[in-house]
Scaffold this motif. Structure first.
Motif, short mmCIF file in Angstrom:
data_model
loop_
_atom_site.label_atom_id
_atom_site.label_comp_id
_atom_site.label_asym_id
_atom_site.label_seq_id
_atom_site.Cartn_x
_atom_site.Cartn_y
_atom_site.Cartn_z
N ASN A 1 54.91 77.18 -49.18
CA ASN A 1 55.96 76.16 -49.31
C ASN A 1 56.47 75.82 -48.15
O ASN A 1 57.52 76.35 -47.67
CB ASN A 1 57.15 76.90 -50.05
CG ASN A 1 58.14 75.76 -50.70
OD1 ASN A 1 57.87 74.55 -50.44
ND2 ASN A 1 59.46 76.18 -50.94
N ILE A 2 55.89 75.02 -47.22
CA ILE A 2 56.13 74.39 -45.85
C ILE A 2 56.27 73.16 -45.87
O ILE A 2 55.32 72.30 -46.20
CB ILE A 2 54.97 75.01 -44.97
CG1 ILE A 2 55.01 76.65 -44.90
CG2 ILE A 2 55.33 74.55 -43.50
CD1 ILE A 2 54.01 77.01 -44.03
N ASN A 3 57.06 72.62 -45.20
CA ASN A 3 57.23 70.98 -45.08
C ASN A 3 56.43 70.81 -43.62
O ASN A 3 56.78 71.12 -42.69
CB ASN A 3 58.75 70.69 -44.86
CG ASN A 3 58.89 69.34 -44.55
OD1 ASN A 3 58.36 68.59 -43.96
ND2 ASN A 3 59.58 68.50 -45.73
N LEU A 4 55.17 70.11 -43.97
CA LEU A 4 54.46 69.70 -42.65
C LEU A 4 55.11 69.14 -41.59
O LEU A 4 55.11 69.41 -40.53
CB LEU A 4 53.32 69.22 -43.14
CG LEU A 4 52.06 68.98 -42.27
CD1 LEU A 4 51.55 70.37 -41.59
CD2 LEU A 4 50.79 68.24 -42.88
N GLU A 5 55.93 68.02 -42.00
CA GLU A 5 56.41 67.30 -41.00
C GLU A 5 57.24 68.04 -40.38
O GLU A 5 57.50 67.86 -38.93
CB GLU A 5 57.04 65.68 -41.74
CG GLU A 5 56.05 64.81 -42.07
CD GLU A 5 56.78 63.52 -42.59
OE1 GLU A 5 57.94 63.67 -42.18
OE2 GLU A 5 56.15 62.80 -43.29
N GLU A 6 58.15 68.87 -40.84
CA GLU A 6 59.17 69.61 -40.12
C GLU A 6 58.52 70.65 -39.39
O GLU A 6 59.07 71.06 -38.08
CB GLU A 6 60.30 70.50 -41.21
CG GLU A 6 61.23 69.62 -41.92
CD GLU A 6 61.77 70.35 -42.84
OE1 GLU A 6 61.70 71.52 -42.98
OE2 GLU A 6 62.70 69.51 -43.70
N THR B 1 49.61 64.53 -41.34
CA THR B 1 49.89 64.67 -42.52
C THR B 1 49.28 64.09 -43.68
O THR B 1 48.71 64.66 -44.75
CB THR B 1 51.65 64.08 -42.86
OG1 THR B 1 52.28 64.60 -41.76
CG2 THR B 1 52.09 64.20 -44.11
N ARG B 2 48.75 62.92 -43.49
CA ARG B 2 47.74 62.31 -44.40
C ARG B 2 46.45 63.24 -44.80
O ARG B 2 46.17 63.39 -45.72
CB ARG B 2 47.43 60.94 -43.91
CG ARG B 2 48.51 59.77 -44.36
CD ARG B 2 47.70 58.32 -44.00
NE ARG B 2 46.83 58.42 -42.89
CZ ARG B 2 46.21 57.16 -42.40
NH1 ARG B 2 46.72 56.01 -43.17
NH2 ARG B 2 45.51 57.20 -41.34
N ALA B 3 45.92 63.80 -43.64
CA ALA B 3 44.79 64.43 -43.60
C ALA B 3 45.02 65.83 -44.15
O ALA B 3 44.10 66.14 -45.14
CB ALA B 3 44.12 64.72 -42.16
N PHE B 4 45.80 66.37 -43.98
CA PHE B 4 46.00 67.78 -44.55
C PHE B 4 46.42 67.57 -45.93
O PHE B 4 46.13 68.68 -46.72
CB PHE B 4 47.22 68.54 -43.69
CG PHE B 4 47.06 69.37 -42.53
CD1 PHE B 4 46.30 70.77 -42.74
CD2 PHE B 4 46.69 68.87 -41.37
CE1 PHE B 4 45.85 71.32 -41.69
CE2 PHE B 4 46.19 69.72 -40.29
CZ PHE B 4 45.76 71.03 -40.37
N VAL C 1 40.86 64.35 -37.20
CA VAL C 1 42.16 64.46 -37.20
C VAL C 1 42.55 65.97 -37.10
O VAL C 1 43.02 66.62 -35.97
CB VAL C 1 42.96 63.89 -38.11
CG1 VAL C 1 44.64 64.68 -38.17
CG2 VAL C 1 43.03 62.56 -38.28
N ILE C 2 41.89 66.80 -37.96
CA ILE C 2 42.04 68.27 -37.81
C ILE C 2 41.29 68.95 -36.71
O ILE C 2 41.64 69.81 -36.13
CB ILE C 2 41.66 69.01 -39.27
CG1 ILE C 2 42.47 68.43 -40.37
CG2 ILE C 2 41.63 70.56 -39.13
CD1 ILE C 2 41.92 68.80 -41.73
N GLY C 3 40.29 68.49 -36.39
CA GLY C 3 39.18 69.02 -35.48
C GLY C 3 39.61 68.70 -34.11
O GLY C 3 39.07 69.17 -33.13
N ASN D 1 51.49 61.09 -50.15
CA ASN D 1 52.60 61.73 -50.36
C ASN D 1 52.48 63.20 -50.57
O ASN D 1 51.47 63.56 -51.30
CB ASN D 1 53.33 61.24 -51.68
CG ASN D 1 53.98 59.90 -51.56
OD1 ASN D 1 54.15 59.37 -50.51
ND2 ASN D 1 54.05 59.04 -52.70
N ASP D 2 53.34 63.86 -50.06
CA ASP D 2 52.83 65.51 -50.06
C ASP D 2 53.34 66.03 -51.54
O ASP D 2 54.05 65.28 -52.12
CB ASP D 2 54.20 66.18 -49.03
CG ASP D 2 53.50 67.54 -48.66
OD1 ASP D 2 52.48 68.04 -49.41
OD2 ASP D 2 53.99 68.20 -47.72
N VAL D 3 52.87 67.10 -51.85
CA VAL D 3 52.82 67.72 -53.34
C VAL D 3 53.07 69.12 -53.13
O VAL D 3 52.40 69.67 -52.19
CB VAL D 3 51.56 67.27 -54.06
CG1 VAL D 3 51.51 65.80 -54.46
CG2 VAL D 3 50.17 67.60 -53.36
#
Length: 460
Positions: free
Chosen positions: A49-54, A107-110, A219-221, A380-382
């Protein structure tokens, strides 16, 4: 799942290998900041339960505070002064456009990668729970009649009629077939979405995003490269940024300790190269999409698969097969798929007013996951929290009873609640010749396990 985590691991290793020589103490005194970032990214990917943007914002804030102090060792910079500096950071953009750009793309990639992995895990979990649903007493009797009564009648070489087998299995798997609609929605392809056959909420659509516009591999790499770019921006614009901070927050006091900043500057030009594995990702996605296509109609083709591969039923045109009464043709029509279509099943008495609650829960899980994939598809994050319950029945059965063979069910709908019994276990006792055939319970579980193959391809 393993592929995306490998990308993250390689990026982190590249950072640890290159940054000491690139930044000296700017890196070595702040290793924990970088480690914490990668730890947070892993936790997010694993559905914490982590807010990626934060988490990303926190990383840039902590990094700026520490680097600013290290690059200005001649000043005594208090926590209050750092708070003031951080408030002006968005205006001054000390790291250039990297934080904003990385936040949008990462954010989109993750979100896409995590939702993709979770979709397969949910599908695997659904199969696991559904395979644990016990067969009803009526189903057990019908299977006994299908597979053992030819032996009782001295016709051990006569195979069951194909349509007879289909009606038995469709009756037994009536509830399971109702998974098909939501299961297909979870699996559908991009082409079908464009044809308006399905909404953009499926694993195959998200797979296209991962290998396409979301550019997950890059993006991730290359997170370490974006961080290096940001630090370089700060170093190259150090004087102007420092002047703007002093203008907005005032001049800090001169430090009485004094410190040389030579080692804290970048020691040398080190070029970070992106090692693309785009082809590997493309092959991985193609492989997964192939499995998804094969599994799309899994639940409604399961009766045919069981009858042809496990029960070894005769061909549809065979008129010398076991029809439940004798050797001959099987005349009743084949029932449709799903619980509602079993109201007149001639072989299995099915109470269509009492759906299996475990399977209904799994249908809901598929709906929830499909909705989450739809959100992931638009960035959108889920939140992933398992709300399903693990329910299963158990019981025992008897050997082939005398009143099973030779009866055909009436076609009036049943109103009795099905009992739950397990398929009788094989033993050396009972019907002669029965030991040469495996009972359908094991066959059913074997075929159900096929649906777990697709996610295994992703984790390699």
């Amino acid at each position: 799942m393993g592929y995306f985590q490998d990308l993250l691991n390689k990026s982190e290793k590249a950072l640890y290998d290159a940054f000491p020589s690139m930044y000296g103490e700017l890196y070595t005194q702040n290793m924990k900041v970088f480690k914490d970032l990668y730890s947070e990214l892993r936790r997010y990917y694993r559905s914490s339960n982590i807010n990626l943007e934060e988490a990303l914002n926190e990383f840039w804030t902590r990094l700026l505070e520490r680097l600013f102090k290290l690059m200005n060792p001649q000043y005594h910079i208090t926590d209050e002064y750092l708070d003031c500096m951080v408030k002006h950071a968005e205006q001054h953009k000390p790291f250039g456009e990297v934080p904003r750009d990385l936040k949008v793309k990462a954010t989109r990639a993750f979100i896409a990668a995590r939702s993709y992995a979770q979709g397969f895990l949910v599908g695997s979990d659904v199969v696991k729970k559904v395979s644990q649903v016990s067969l009803s007493h009526e189903c057990t009797r019908a299977i006994m009649k299908l597979m053992y009564c030819p032996h009782c009648r001295g016709m051990s070489s006569v195979r069951p009629c194909n349509n007879y087998c289909l009606n038995v299995v469709k009756g037994c798997l009536a509830n399971q077939a109702d998974l098909s609609t939501e299961w297909k929605y979870l699996m559908e392809s991009e082409d079908e979405r464009h044809l308006c056959l399905v909404s953009p909420d499926s694993l195959m659509v998200v797979a296209d995003r991962i290998d396409g516009p979301y550019n997950v591999d890059t993006v991730i790499g290359t997170i370490h490269m974006r961080i290096a770019e940001a630090i370089s921006n700060l170093q190259e614009n150090k004087d102007s940024i420092t002047a703007k901070v002093f203008q907005g927050c005032g001049n800090p006091k001169i430090s009485t300790k004094g410190s040389s900043s030579e080692d804290k500057k970048r020691r040398g030009k080190v070029t970070l190269e992106a090692k693309s594995s785009a082809q590997a990702l493309e092959m991985l996605v193609l492989d997964a999409k192939g499995n998804l296509t094969a599994l799309k109609t899994y639940w409604i083709t399961l009766p045919s698969s069981l009858c042809s591969k496990k029960v070894m039923a005769s061909s549809a045109s065979d008129d010398k097969c076991w029809n439940g009464m004798t050797k001959g043709s099987y005349l009743p029509e084949v029932m449709g798929d799903g619980l509602a279509n079993q109201i007149n099943n001639p072989e299995v008495e099915v109470d269509i007013t009492k759906p299996d609650m475990t399977i209904r829960q799994q249908i809901m899980q598929l709906k929830i996951m499909t909705n989450r994939l739809g959100n992931a598809n638009i960035g959108n994050d889920v939140d992933f929290q398992d709300t399903s319950d693990d329910m299963s029945g158990s019981g025992s059965g008897d050997s082939c009873p005398d009143d099973v063979c030779g009866k055909r069910l009436s076609k009036s709908p049943s109103t009795r609640q099905p009992e739950t019994h397990a398929i009788p276990k094989q033993s050396g006792h009972g019907v002669h010749g029965a030991s040469s055939r495996s009972l359908p319970s094991a066959s059913l579980l074997l075929l159900l396990s096929v649906a777990v193959i697709a996610p295994q391809h992703l984790w390699r």
